[in-house]
Design a protein around this motif. Structure first.
Motif, PDB file in Angstrom:
ATOM      1  N   THR A 112     -20.800  17.936   1.870  1.00 44.67           N
ATOM      2  CA  THR A 112     -22.228  17.967   1.565  1.00 44.67           C
ATOM      3  C   THR A 112     -22.586  16.890   0.567  1.00 44.67           C
ATOM      4  N   THR A 113     -21.768  16.739  -0.473  1.00 46.51           N
ATOM      5  CA  THR A 113     -22.017  15.712  -1.477  1.00 46.51           C
ATOM      6  C   THR A 113     -22.016  14.322  -0.845  1.00 46.51           C
ATOM      7  N   LYS A 114     -21.065  14.063   0.038  1.00 47.01           N
ATOM      8  CA  LYS A 114     -20.991  12.752   0.702  1.00 47.01           C
ATOM      9  C   LYS A 114     -22.218  12.506   1.568  1.00 47.01           C
ATOM     10  N   ARG A 115     -22.660  13.551   2.276  1.00 45.86           N
ATOM     11  CA  ARG A 115     -23.842  13.389   3.121  1.00 45.86           C
ATOM     12  C   ARG A 115     -25.081  13.104   2.275  1.00 45.86           C
ATOM     13  N   LEU A 116     -25.232  13.823   1.178  1.00 46.79           N
ATOM     14  CA  LEU A 116     -26.396  13.607   0.318  1.00 46.79           C
ATOM     15  C   LEU A 116     -26.383  12.197  -0.268  1.00 46.79           C
ATOM     16  N   GLU A 117     -25.216  11.722  -0.640  1.00 47.36           N
ATOM     17  CA  GLU A 117     -25.102  10.374  -1.198  1.00 47.36           C
ATOM     18  C   GLU A 117     -25.428   9.308  -0.166  1.00 47.36           C
ATOM     19  N   SER A 118     -25.280   9.647   1.130  1.00 48.07           N
ATOM     20  CA  SER A 118     -25.570   8.680   2.193  1.00 48.07           C
ATOM     21  C   SER A 118     -27.057   8.620   2.534  1.00 48.07           C
ATOM     22  N   GLY A 119     -27.868   9.500   1.921  1.00 46.35           N
ATOM     23  CA  GLY A 119     -29.304   9.491   2.179  1.00 46.35           C
ATOM     24  C   GLY A 119     -29.780  10.576   3.117  1.00 46.35           C
ATOM     25  N   GLU A 121     -35.766  32.463   0.204  1.00 47.90           N
ATOM     26  CA  GLU A 121     -36.283  31.310  -0.527  1.00 47.90           C
ATOM     27  C   GLU A 121     -35.782  30.044   0.170  1.00 47.90           C
ATOM     28  N   PHE A 122     -36.684  29.127   0.439  1.00 52.23           N
ATOM     29  CA  PHE A 122     -36.329  27.878   1.102  1.00 52.23           C
ATOM     30  C   PHE A 122     -36.485  26.732   0.116  1.00 52.23           C
ATOM     31  N   ARG A 123     -35.530  25.842   0.109  1.00 49.68           N
ATOM     32  CA  ARG A 123     -35.640  24.681  -0.771  1.00 49.68           C
ATOM     33  C   ARG A 123     -34.705  23.573  -0.288  1.00 49.68           C
ATOM     34  N   ARG A 124     -35.038  22.377  -0.717  1.00 49.40           N
ATOM     35  CA  ARG A 124     -34.193  21.228  -0.396  1.00 49.40           C
ATOM     36  C   ARG A 124     -32.982  21.221  -1.320  1.00 49.40           C
ATOM     37  N   LEU A 125     -31.839  20.950  -0.731  1.00 50.81           N
ATOM     38  CA  LEU A 125     -30.607  20.923  -1.493  1.00 50.81           C
ATOM     39  C   LEU A 125     -30.443  19.561  -2.169  1.00 50.81           C
ATOM     40  N   VAL A 126     -30.125  19.573  -3.446  1.00 53.32           N
ATOM     41  CA  VAL A 126     -29.852  18.348  -4.197  1.00 53.32           C
ATOM     42  C   VAL A 126     -28.424  18.425  -4.725  1.00 53.32           C
ATOM     43  N   TYR A 150     -31.679  21.091   3.846  1.00 47.64           N
ATOM     44  CA  TYR A 150     -32.581  22.168   3.474  1.00 47.64           C
ATOM     45  C   TYR A 150     -31.876  23.498   3.739  1.00 47.64           C
ATOM     46  N   ALA A 151     -32.116  24.469   2.860  1.00 51.22           N
ATOM     47  CA  ALA A 151     -31.374  25.713   2.967  1.00 51.22           C
ATOM     48  C   ALA A 151     -32.272  26.914   2.708  1.00 51.22           C
ATOM     49  N   ALA A 152     -31.826  28.057   3.239  1.00 54.11           N
ATOM     50  CA  ALA A 152     -32.470  29.342   2.996  1.00 54.11           C
ATOM     51  C   ALA A 152     -31.515  30.205   2.186  1.00 54.11           C
ATOM     52  N   TRP A 153     -32.046  30.834   1.148  1.00 55.16           N
ATOM     53  CA  TRP A 153     -31.241  31.682   0.270  1.00 55.16           C
ATOM     54  C   TRP A 153     -31.801  33.101   0.317  1.00 55.16           C
ATOM     55  N   VAL A 154     -30.923  34.075   0.463  1.00 60.69           N
ATOM     56  CA  VAL A 154     -31.310  35.487   0.484  1.00 60.69           C
ATOM     57  C   VAL A 154     -30.531  36.198  -0.622  1.00 60.69           C
ATOM     58  N   ASP A 155     -31.249  36.810  -1.559  1.00 61.96           N
ATOM     59  CA  ASP A 155     -30.614  37.485  -2.698  1.00 61.96           C
ATOM     60  C   ASP A 155     -29.638  36.564  -3.422  1.00 61.96           C
ATOM     61  N   GLY A 156     -30.042  35.297  -3.547  1.00 55.73           N
ATOM     62  CA  GLY A 156     -29.220  34.338  -4.277  1.00 55.73           C
ATOM     63  C   GLY A 156     -28.035  33.789  -3.518  1.00 55.73           C
ATOM     64  N   GLN A 157     -27.895  34.166  -2.255  1.00 55.29           N
ATOM     65  CA  GLN A 157     -26.773  33.705  -1.445  1.00 55.29           C
ATOM     66  C   GLN A 157     -27.267  32.784  -0.334  1.00 55.29           C
ATOM     67  N   LEU A 158     -26.491  31.751  -0.055  1.00 55.82           N
ATOM     68  CA  LEU A 158     -26.828  30.851   1.035  1.00 55.82           C
ATOM     69  C   LEU A 158     -26.829  31.613   2.346  1.00 55.82           C
ATOM     70  N   ASP A 168     -27.169  18.575  -7.620  1.00 55.58           N
ATOM     71  CA  ASP A 168     -26.917  19.535  -8.699  1.00 55.58           C
ATOM     72  C   ASP A 168     -26.707  20.953  -8.177  1.00 55.58           C
ATOM     73  N   SER A 169     -27.179  21.238  -6.972  1.00 51.75           N
ATOM     74  CA  SER A 169     -27.046  22.593  -6.431  1.00 51.75           C
ATOM     75  C   SER A 169     -25.839  22.747  -5.513  1.00 51.75           C
ATOM     76  N   VAL A 170     -25.061  21.688  -5.326  1.00 51.92           N
ATOM     77  CA  VAL A 170     -23.884  21.774  -4.462  1.00 51.92           C
ATOM     78  C   VAL A 170     -22.849  22.769  -4.994  1.00 51.92           C
ATOM     79  N   PRO A 171     -22.573  22.818  -6.299  1.00 52.42           N
ATOM     80  CA  PRO A 171     -21.617  23.830  -6.780  1.00 52.42           C
ATOM     81  C   PRO A 171     -22.039  25.261  -6.442  1.00 52.42           C
ATOM     82  N   ALA A 172     -23.336  25.527  -6.497  1.00 54.47           N
ATOM     83  CA  ALA A 172     -23.814  26.863  -6.144  1.00 54.47           C
ATOM     84  C   ALA A 172     -23.579  27.138  -4.670  1.00 54.47           C
ATOM     85  N   LEU A 173     -23.751  26.116  -3.848  1.00 47.56           N
ATOM     86  CA  LEU A 173     -23.482  26.269  -2.415  1.00 47.56           C
ATOM     87  C   LEU A 173     -22.012  26.596  -2.199  1.00 47.56           C
ATOM     88  N   ALA A 174     -21.127  25.885  -2.892  1.00 44.91           N
ATOM     89  CA  ALA A 174     -19.692  26.099  -2.721  1.00 44.91           C
ATOM     90  C   ALA A 174     -19.297  27.512  -3.112  1.00 44.91           C
TER      91      ALA A 174
END
Length: 224
Positions: free
Chosen positions: A59-66, A34-39, A70-78, A41-47
């Motif tokens: 990641t949070t700092k980069r997202l806040e900078s604009g 599954e491919f989706r853009r990371l926002v 984008y990430a790929a998830w396999v069986d719910g795992q990054l 709210d999904s950073v805790p799941a990434l961690a």
């Protein structure tokens, strides 16, 4: 495709480009993903997926900078991720700053986690990112790789990118000479654009007309 510095050991990187009005292949990974853009709210799941609080914080700092991720998830795992910048970006390992025009994007820091490599996730993720950039009305995408990073270069080519130039760096005493060398057969207009992005018109008085070389004071990895 040249992936070795045997001919010129000063060459350190490859530069790839794609005009987004071009038709590109639809790359499918070898595993269901599954491919989706990371926002934010999904950073805790990434961690929790990779057990890295430090990466989550950066990641949070980069997202806040604009910047976009984008990430790929396999069986719910990054499984893989990649970053996109739309204004400028600093390449820390080369001490270069990418500067983009409106409508351009630079893809960088693309990583496939070891357990998921050799599944075409990288090229499939690039395909997804390109479609997202098209949907946002971007017109051109840039990306680079180390000269000896064969896996990344194959993934870029599979996703439709064109290898347009190589990046050279040579240290002379306390200064560095940096240049962009266009590949044979690539239109000069494209090579000029690559020099604009990766050399960003610094020290114009020191540019060499044949290699666009600049002298400046001294001061990414993925697997297919």
């Amino acid at each position: 495709m040249r992936v070795s510095a045997e001919n010129d050991p000063r060459l350190v990187g490859t530069i790839w480009m794609l005009n987004l009005d071009e038709t590109t292949p639809a790359v499918l990974p070898r595993v269901q993903a599954e491919f989706r853009r990371l926002v934010r709210d999904s950073v805790p799941a990434l961690a929790s997926s990779i057990d890295s609080v430090t990466l989550a914080e950066s990641t949070t700092k980069r997202l806040e900078s604009g910047r976009q991720c984008y990430a790929a998830w396999v069986d719910g795992q990054l499984a893989a991720y990649g970053w996109v910048s739309i204004n400028e970006e600093h390449i820390g390992e080369l001490n270069l700053r990418i500067k983009l025009l409106a409508g351009e994007a630079y893809i960088w820091d693309c990583v496939t986690l070891p357990a998921y490599r050799e599944n075409h996730l990288y090229s499939a993720l690039l395909t997804y990112i390109l479609e997202e950039l098209r949907a946002q009305s971007y017109c051109r995408a840039w990306i680079g790789a180390d000269l000896d990073n064969v896996a990344s270069q194959k993934g870029m080519a599979r996703a439709g990118f064109h290898h347009v130039a190589d990046l050279g760096i040579q240290r002379v005493l306390a200064r560095r000479q940096v240049w962009v060398a266009g590949l044979p057969g690539i239109p000069e207009s494209i090579i000029v654009e690559a020099r604009r992005v990766f050399l960003n018109d610094r020290d114009k008085d020191r540019l060499d007309s044949s290699s666009a070389e600049i002298t400046i004071d001294s001061a990414q990895s993925s697997n297919e």
